[in-house]
Design a protein around this motif. Structure first.
Motif, PDB file in Angstrom:
ATOM      1  N   SER A   1       0.830  -1.215   0.000  1.00 11.47           N
ATOM      2  CA  SER A   1       0.000   0.000   0.000  1.00 11.47           C
ATOM      3  C   SER A   1       0.859   1.258   0.000  1.00 11.47           C
ATOM      4  CB  SER A   1      -0.927   0.002   1.222  1.00 11.47           C
ATOM      5  OG  SER A   1      -1.793  -1.100   1.199  1.00 11.47           O
TER       6      SER A   1
ATOM      7  N   LYS B   1       2.554   1.811  -3.425  1.00 11.41           N
ATOM      8  CA  LYS B   1       1.598   2.272  -4.435  1.00 11.41           C
ATOM      9  C   LYS B   1       1.291   3.752  -4.232  1.00 11.41           C
ATOM     10  CE  LYS B   1      -0.819  -1.705  -6.229  1.00 11.41           C
ATOM     11  NZ  LYS B   1      -2.134  -2.278  -6.586  1.00 11.41           N
ATOM     12  N   GLU B   2       1.210   4.160  -2.988  1.00  8.32           N
ATOM     13  CA  GLU B   2       0.996   5.578  -2.683  1.00  8.32           C
ATOM     14  C   GLU B   2       2.143   6.427  -3.225  1.00  8.32           C
ATOM     15  OE1 GLU B   2      -0.747   9.019  -0.833  1.00  8.32           O
ATOM     16  OE2 GLU B   2      -1.546   7.032  -1.281  1.00  8.32           O
TER      17      GLU B   2
ATOM     18  N   VAL C   1       1.910   6.588  -7.037  1.00  5.46           N
ATOM     19  CA  VAL C   1       0.842   7.504  -7.461  1.00  5.46           C
ATOM     20  C   VAL C   1       1.331   8.946  -7.406  1.00  5.46           C
ATOM     21  CG1 VAL C   1      -1.386   8.459  -6.782  1.00  5.46           C
ATOM     22  CG2 VAL C   1      -1.084   6.006  -6.883  1.00  5.46           C
TER      23      VAL C   1
ATOM     24  N   ARG D   1      -5.765   7.561  -7.237  1.00  6.58           N
ATOM     25  CA  ARG D   1      -5.995   6.503  -6.251  1.00  6.58           C
ATOM     26  C   ARG D   1      -7.193   5.628  -6.618  1.00  6.58           C
ATOM     27  NH1 ARG D   1      -5.261  10.114  -1.056  1.00  6.58           N
ATOM     28  NH2 ARG D   1      -3.133   9.630  -0.431  1.00  6.58           N
TER      29      ARG D   1
ATOM     30  N   LEU E   1      -6.397   2.525  -8.503  1.00  4.10           N
ATOM     31  CA  LEU E   1      -5.561   1.491  -7.910  1.00  4.10           C
ATOM     32  C   LEU E   1      -6.295   0.178  -7.709  1.00  4.10           C
ATOM     33  CD1 LEU E   1      -3.465   3.421  -5.226  1.00  4.10           C
ATOM     34  CD2 LEU E   1      -2.760   2.645  -7.481  1.00  4.10           C
ATOM     35  N   GLU E   2      -7.541   0.267  -7.231  1.00  3.48           N
ATOM     36  CA  GLU E   2      -8.288  -0.968  -6.986  1.00  3.48           C
ATOM     37  C   GLU E   2      -8.560  -1.705  -8.289  1.00  3.48           C
ATOM     38  OE1 GLU E   2     -12.732  -0.102  -6.299  1.00  3.48           O
ATOM     39  OE2 GLU E   2     -11.720   1.665  -5.473  1.00  3.48           O
TER      40      GLU E   2
ATOM     41  N   GLU F   1      -6.554  -1.566 -10.950  1.00  5.82           N
ATOM     42  CA  GLU F   1      -5.264  -2.116 -11.368  1.00  5.82           C
ATOM     43  C   GLU F   1      -4.952  -3.401 -10.610  1.00  5.82           C
ATOM     44  OE1 GLU F   1      -0.592  -1.805 -11.031  1.00  5.82           O
ATOM     45  OE2 GLU F   1      -2.124  -1.872  -9.499  1.00  5.82           O
ATOM     46  N   GLU F   2      -5.204  -3.403  -9.303  1.00 10.88           N
ATOM     47  CA  GLU F   2      -4.944  -4.592  -8.497  1.00 10.88           C
ATOM     48  C   GLU F   2      -5.883  -5.728  -8.888  1.00 10.88           C
ATOM     49  OE1 GLU F   2      -3.008  -6.972  -5.852  1.00 10.88           O
ATOM     50  OE2 GLU F   2      -2.461  -4.947  -6.491  1.00 10.88           O
TER      51      GLU F   2
ATOM     52  N   TYR G   1      -9.839   1.065 -15.215  1.00 11.40           N
ATOM     53  CA  TYR G   1      -8.495   1.563 -14.920  1.00 11.40           C
ATOM     54  C   TYR G   1      -8.057   2.576 -15.981  1.00 11.40           C
ATOM     55  CZ  TYR G   1      -3.469   1.307 -13.827  1.00 11.40           C
ATOM     56  OH  TYR G   1      -2.172   1.606 -13.496  1.00 11.40           O
TER      57      TYR G   1
ATOM     58  N   HIS H   1       5.996   0.408  -8.842  1.00  8.18           N
ATOM     59  CA  HIS H   1       5.635  -0.090  -7.509  1.00  8.18           C
ATOM     60  C   HIS H   1       5.844  -1.591  -7.381  1.00  8.18           C
ATOM     61  CE1 HIS H   1       1.793  -2.111  -8.334  1.00  8.18           C
ATOM     62  NE2 HIS H   1       1.476  -1.127  -9.127  1.00  8.18           N
TER      63      HIS H   1
END
Length: 569
Positions: free
Chosen positions: A248, A251-252, A255, A267, A270-271, A273-274, A310, A376
């Motif tokens: 986490s 990734k921050e 970004v 942000r 991100l979800e 992308e994951e 995304y 990341h």
């Protein structure tokens, strides 16, 4: 009179009916039968052409490559027209190797870490070397014919140093889905690759890197403060698994360095992308991306949806920047990674030039996706292994901490130029990348006819597998202690550590070396120096040493550490 009238009206009508019967023109939905027949013929021709092309690419071309290599003296596992991959043998071999590794690990406590990862990650190569020698050809996926070059630094020098386009990146379903085909990491056209590299390279120059390090420090200090509170609340003696925390936090950081002031909007992506990463890995990477649109399975629909969400998130940020520049709210597109790429697309390198087309929005999105993911994912893997190894070799942890105090003074919040003077930290990072490279296996493909490799002809489409796990541990290159973790081997640089400099490749080699390696190394040194400054830590007794492949090489059972605070953040 009546008869004449009937003859004049009925006979012409009957003649028309007879003419229609003799020369019918039928229609279906307003389309004549002649046109339907033409369309059907075109469709049939296209279908036959597609089938023949598929047979050529999936069967004939791979068989031709196999025959070529067999004539050159390459043996290997069985391959035939009915069996054009060795996936079953590879999976079976790896499952047995994983079970054997787990059995050995469960029988012994953590006294020393086993750094000989080849029997765990790529046991098939060891088995095939025993059976067929070091010249073997195999197919990890259907139709993907490869040779193994795990012990040939000369091959790395020749393939990765090539500037003619004879060798290039291999196609990968995983990478296509996650990174985008038009990204710097996957683009095949050498001129297009050079153009993209010229655009992004300034982002990693010394001046810009100082600003990037500042942003990294801001995010890292915030993370360390929150982690310190958790350590205080749970107690110093309780182990904490930091794997999710690390993911986490990094990734921050990615970004912020990629999207600058738009990090809040980024942000949201991100979800997606994951989720996309998880879905693609679960799919096994066996379906060609084109079939995502043709075969409407649930998995395909979910992958398409995640990828679209995304990409839409990035596109909204791009449109927002363009609008801000048009209205005068911004004088430029920004000095972050997105701003540099967007400026090139609008007014610079990204414009049409010679045989290179103008960048589309999809090209920009693919580039951002690839660089963001690599930034990341690579650092997450490396930082996880650094903490594990520092938690095991605690004497190096103390050595680096002492060096920091002597070099940086009481403040210890290292700046970019100060990081270069932390010799012990630099040695430790280099050795970690040697034994635990983020991407331990890299493939290249022959892209032209009439190419030679190490003096031997190689056919077009042949893949060349570079096994870094093996290459980074060869005793003839690294010495008899090649399987030992010894950062001091780097005391005199790479020439003192290794016989051949081409044998060390955590970030690639030659002209296509990773453009972001300087930033990645600086980021890791900042993170490790801050972590060591505020915490003293060791590996938890519950730690299980089980390196595994996700997209990069990661600890299979997390990063459990017993942490003690030594300085207030």
């Amino acid at each position: 009179m009546l008869q004449c009238s009937l003859r004049e009206t009925i006979l012409p009508r009957r003649l028309k009916q007879l003419q229609l019967t003799e020369d019918p023109v039928m229609t279906v939905g307003g389309i004549t039968t002649g046109l339907l027949q033409s369309l059907l013929a075109i469709f049939t021709i296209l279908l036959i052409w597609s089938v023949l092309t598929a047979v050529r690419l999936a069967i004939w071309e791979p068989l031709k490559v196999i025959r070529f290599m067999r004539k050159r003296g390459y043996s290997g596992p069985p391959l035939s027209i009915f069996k054009l991959d060795n996936k079953h043998e590879i999976n079976l071999c790896r499952e047995r190797a994983k079970q054997a590794w787990k059995d050995r690990t469960s029988e012994s406590a953590i006294v020393t870490l086993n750094h000989d990862l080849a029997p765990l990650l790529y046991p098939e190569f060891q088995q095939w070397k025993k059976q067929y020698g070091e010249r073997f050809v195999y197919a990890p996926d259907r139709g993907s014919i490869q040779i193994w070059a795990g012990n040939k630094p000369d091959a790395i020098r020749e393939v990765w140093g090539c500037k003619t386009g004879a060798f290039g990146k291999t196609s990968s379903t995983f990478a296509d889905e996650l990174l985008g085909r038009n990204s710097l990491g996957l683009v095949v056209n050498l001129d297009e690759w050079a153009r993209q590299r010229r655009v992004v390279r300034p982002h990693f120059y010394e001046g810009q890197l100082k600003e990037t390090v500042r942003r990294i420090k801001e995010s890292a200090i915030l993370w360390i403060r929150n982690l310190g509170k958790k350590v205080t609340e749970t107690g110093d003696s309780l182990p904490m698994d930091l794997s999710e925390e690390i993911r986490s936090m990094l990734k921050e950081i990615s970004v912020r360095t990629s999207f600058g002031n738009d990090f809040e909007s980024a942000r949201k992506g991100l979800e997606h992308e994951e989720k996309l990463k998880i879905l693609v890995i679960q799919s096994g990477g066996v379906i060609h991306p084109l079939f995502r649109y043709i075969i409407p399975t649930r998995a395909n629909r979910e992958i398409l949806k995640a990828r679209k969400l995304y990409s839409d998130c990035i596109k909204q940020i791009i449109e927002g920047r363009r609008e801000s520049v048009r209205t005068g709210n911004m004088v430029s597109y920004g000095d972050d990674l997105l701003g540099i790429i967007l400026a090139a697309a609008e007014t610079g390198e990204g414009q049409k030039s010679g045989n290179l087309p103008k960048w589309t929005d999809q090209d920009i999105i693919d580039q951002i996706r690839a660089l963001f993911f690599a930034s990341h994912d690579t650092v997450t893997s490396a930082f996880s292994w650094l903490l594990i190894l520092l938690g095991h070799y605690t004497e190096w942890q103390e050595r680096i901490r002492k060096e920091m105090t002597e070099t940086l003074g009481e403040d210890q919040l290292s700046e970019l130029e100060q990081l270069r003077h932390l010799k012990s930290l630099n040695l430790f990072v280099l050795e970690t990348f040697r034994l635990y490279p983020p991407f331990p296996q890299v493939s290249r493909e022959v892209h032209q006819e009439g190419v030679t490799l190490l003096g031997e002809p190689v056919p077009k489409t042949l893949g060349i597998n570079f096994d870094m796990i093996h290459l980074h541990r060869l005793p003839e290159l690294w010495g008899d202690d090649a399987l030992e973790f010894k950062p001091e081997r780097w005391d005199k640089g790479i020439k003192g550590a290794c016989v051949d400099t081409a044998a060390y490749n955590p970030f690639g080699y030659g002209p296509r070396v990773c453009a972001g390696q300087t930033q990645a190394q600086a980021e890791l040194k900042v993170l490790v120096s801050l972590f060591i400054q505020f915490f003293r830590f060791k590996l938890s007794p519950s730690y299980i040493h089980f390196p595994t492949m996700s997209f990069s090489m990661v600890p299979g059972y997390g990063v459990p550490l017993v942490i003690e605070t030594i300085t207030n953040a």
